[in-house]
Write a protein that holds these residues in place. Structure first.
Motif, PDB file in Angstrom:
ATOM      1  N   UNK A 138      84.553  18.809  27.940  1.00  0.00           N
ATOM      2  CA  UNK A 138      83.213  18.720  28.936  1.00  0.00           C
ATOM      3  C   UNK A 138      82.623  17.442  29.075  1.00  0.00           C
ATOM      4  N   UNK A 139      82.600  16.516  30.029  1.00  0.00           N
ATOM      5  CA  UNK A 139      82.040  15.251  29.951  1.00  0.00           C
ATOM      6  C   UNK A 139      80.589  15.459  30.377  1.00  0.00           C
ATOM      7  N   UNK A 140      79.505  15.442  29.245  1.00  0.00           N
ATOM      8  CA  UNK A 140      78.429  15.666  29.427  1.00  0.00           C
ATOM      9  C   UNK A 140      77.686  14.373  30.350  1.00  0.00           C
ATOM     10  N   UNK A 141      78.330  13.272  30.259  1.00  0.00           N
ATOM     11  CA  UNK A 141      77.674  12.324  31.174  1.00  0.00           C
ATOM     12  C   UNK A 141      77.702  12.846  32.787  1.00  0.00           C
ATOM     13  N   UNK A 215      90.577   7.340  24.915  1.00  0.00           N
ATOM     14  CA  UNK A 215      91.052   8.310  25.823  1.00  0.00           C
ATOM     15  C   UNK A 215      92.453   7.697  26.472  1.00  0.00           C
ATOM     16  N   UNK A 216      93.208   8.581  26.890  1.00  0.00           N
ATOM     17  CA  UNK A 216      94.464   8.000  27.679  1.00  0.00           C
ATOM     18  C   UNK A 216      94.350   7.788  28.798  1.00  0.00           C
ATOM     19  N   UNK A 217      93.551   8.450  29.633  1.00  0.00           N
ATOM     20  CA  UNK A 217      93.154   8.443  31.023  1.00  0.00           C
ATOM     21  C   UNK A 217      91.609   8.424  31.169  1.00  0.00           C
ATOM     22  N   UNK A 218      91.131   7.991  32.404  1.00  0.00           N
ATOM     23  CA  UNK A 218      89.741   8.011  33.057  1.00  0.00           C
ATOM     24  C   UNK A 218      89.300   9.374  32.455  1.00  0.00           C
ATOM     25  N   UNK A 219      88.023   9.408  31.695  1.00  0.00           N
ATOM     26  CA  UNK A 219      87.277  10.751  31.429  1.00  0.00           C
ATOM     27  C   UNK A 219      86.924  11.550  32.967  1.00  0.00           C
ATOM     28  N   UNK A 224      87.308  16.176  37.478  1.00  0.00           N
ATOM     29  CA  UNK A 224      87.816  16.427  38.796  1.00  0.00           C
ATOM     30  C   UNK A 224      88.909  16.929  38.877  1.00  0.00           C
ATOM     31  N   UNK A 225      90.085  16.855  38.096  1.00  0.00           N
ATOM     32  CA  UNK A 225      91.088  17.659  38.054  1.00  0.00           C
ATOM     33  C   UNK A 225      91.063  18.966  37.495  1.00  0.00           C
ATOM     34  N   UNK A 226      90.602  19.031  36.544  1.00  0.00           N
ATOM     35  CA  UNK A 226      90.583  20.350  35.845  1.00  0.00           C
ATOM     36  C   UNK A 226      89.435  21.267  35.782  1.00  0.00           C
ATOM     37  N   UNK A 227      88.200  20.561  35.786  1.00  0.00           N
ATOM     38  CA  UNK A 227      87.037  21.379  35.509  1.00  0.00           C
ATOM     39  C   UNK A 227      86.728  21.075  34.008  1.00  0.00           C
ATOM     40  N   UNK A 228      87.259  22.067  33.334  1.00  0.00           N
ATOM     41  CA  UNK A 228      86.853  21.990  31.942  1.00  0.00           C
ATOM     42  C   UNK A 228      88.062  22.304  31.043  1.00  0.00           C
TER      43      UNK A 228
END
Length: 301
Positions: A138-141, A215-219, A224-228
């Motif tokens: 989860x990205x809290x930002x 992180x290996x990709x954008x957070x 946007x892709x998976x949700x959580x």
């Protein structure tokens, strides 16, 4: 984790296929460099240079004839051959960045000296641990920005309103309004953090935080892709931070003196408050914690 997901994960664990490649989602190269430098007398390897020398040669032949005539001597001839050698030399230099191979070398070192543990329930604080399961991040930002938008909150509330009865709709709306107000107040104090949970085969959960730098990709792509919940089976290699039983026991005894009497100090009061806050916005109750160094999935045939 559903029964079907558990069966799928179990089949993957029992397949025994060796990975061809590793897809790194998280790679703490600074911590890896710190550990690898302790295995080498010269420190951490930062660059590998390979030089190849190519030499080509050719031989050319030149022939000359000299004729001489001496009075009283039969005329003769002398043949002279000269074979100079011509060489060309090419130098090819290749420079390699060992950043990613360091991750594999790090895993190899841990396995060779047998300090990489696989059982989260037996690992002690400070030990290296490798666990596999279903990953949630989860990205809290991102979440904080969403809750800051009242229009988005109202839209979400409206999309969940599936009751035909007016009384039920009003009751549901009031409950959701109270819930969202509570969430908004909580989000206002949550730090900009990236938190995750890995669900293990035995249904237990392990909590952790991540540094977006590694992180290996954008957070934002994860939300946007998976949700959580990230699909597939993921592996985490890290350091054991919180061993569940010992930590909960010590936390509960912070305000008890040597005679077993309850004590109240400013320090113990703040500690008690932080324990409650931690359970709300941080590590869940009854969940151990690790510091991830690598998060990856294995690509097989």
């Amino acid at each position: 984790m559903s029964k079907q997901e558990k069966k799928s994960l179990k089949r993957g664990l029992e397949s025994g296929k060796k990975p061809i490649l590793y897809d790194f989602l998280y790679h703490d190269f600074k911590r890896i460099a710190s550990f690898l430098s302790q295995f080498d007398d010269f420190g951490h390897l930062q660059q590998v240079t390979k030089q190849d020398n190519y030499k080509t040669g050719s031989v050319s032949t030149k022939t000359g004839t000299v004729k001489a005539s001496v009075p009283g001597v039969i005329e003769g001839s002398l043949n002279k051959t000269r074979s100079p050698s011509e060489e060309e030399q090419d130098n090819l230099e290749k420079r390699y960045d060992p950043l990613w191979i360091n991750a594999l070398n790090f895993l190899t070192h841990l396995e060779n000296i047998q300090i990489l543990h696989n059982d989260i329930n037996k690992a002690r604080i400070g030990q290296f641990i490798k666990i596999r399961g279903e990953l949630e991040i989860i990205d809290f930002n991102f979440v904080k920005n969403c809750f800051a938008s009242s229009d988005l909150v109202n839209f979400i509330q409206g999309s969940n309103n599936n009751f035909s009865n007016r009384t039920e709709r009003r009751s549901k709306r009031k409950h959701e309004n109270d819930e969202f107000k509570f969430m908004q107040s909580i989000m206002s104090i949550v730090p900009y953090s990236l938190q995750g949970i890995i669900n293990l085969m035995d249904t237990s959960k392990v909590w952790f935080t991540l540094d977006p730098v590694f992180m290996g990709s954008q957070v934002s792509d994860i939300s946007l892709k998976y949700g959580s919940k990230l699909d597939g089976e993921w592996s985490i290699v890290g350091i054991m931070d919180v061993a569940l039983v010992n930590h909960e026991k010590s936390t509960n005894n912070d305000s008890i003196d040597s005679d077993g009497n309850q004590t109240e100090t400013l320090w113990s009061s703040i500690s008690s408050c932080l324990s409650v806050i931690r359970e709300i916005i941080g590590r869940p109750l009854n969940a151990p914690s690790i510091t991830p160094i690598l998060i990856y999935r294995e690509i097989t045939e």
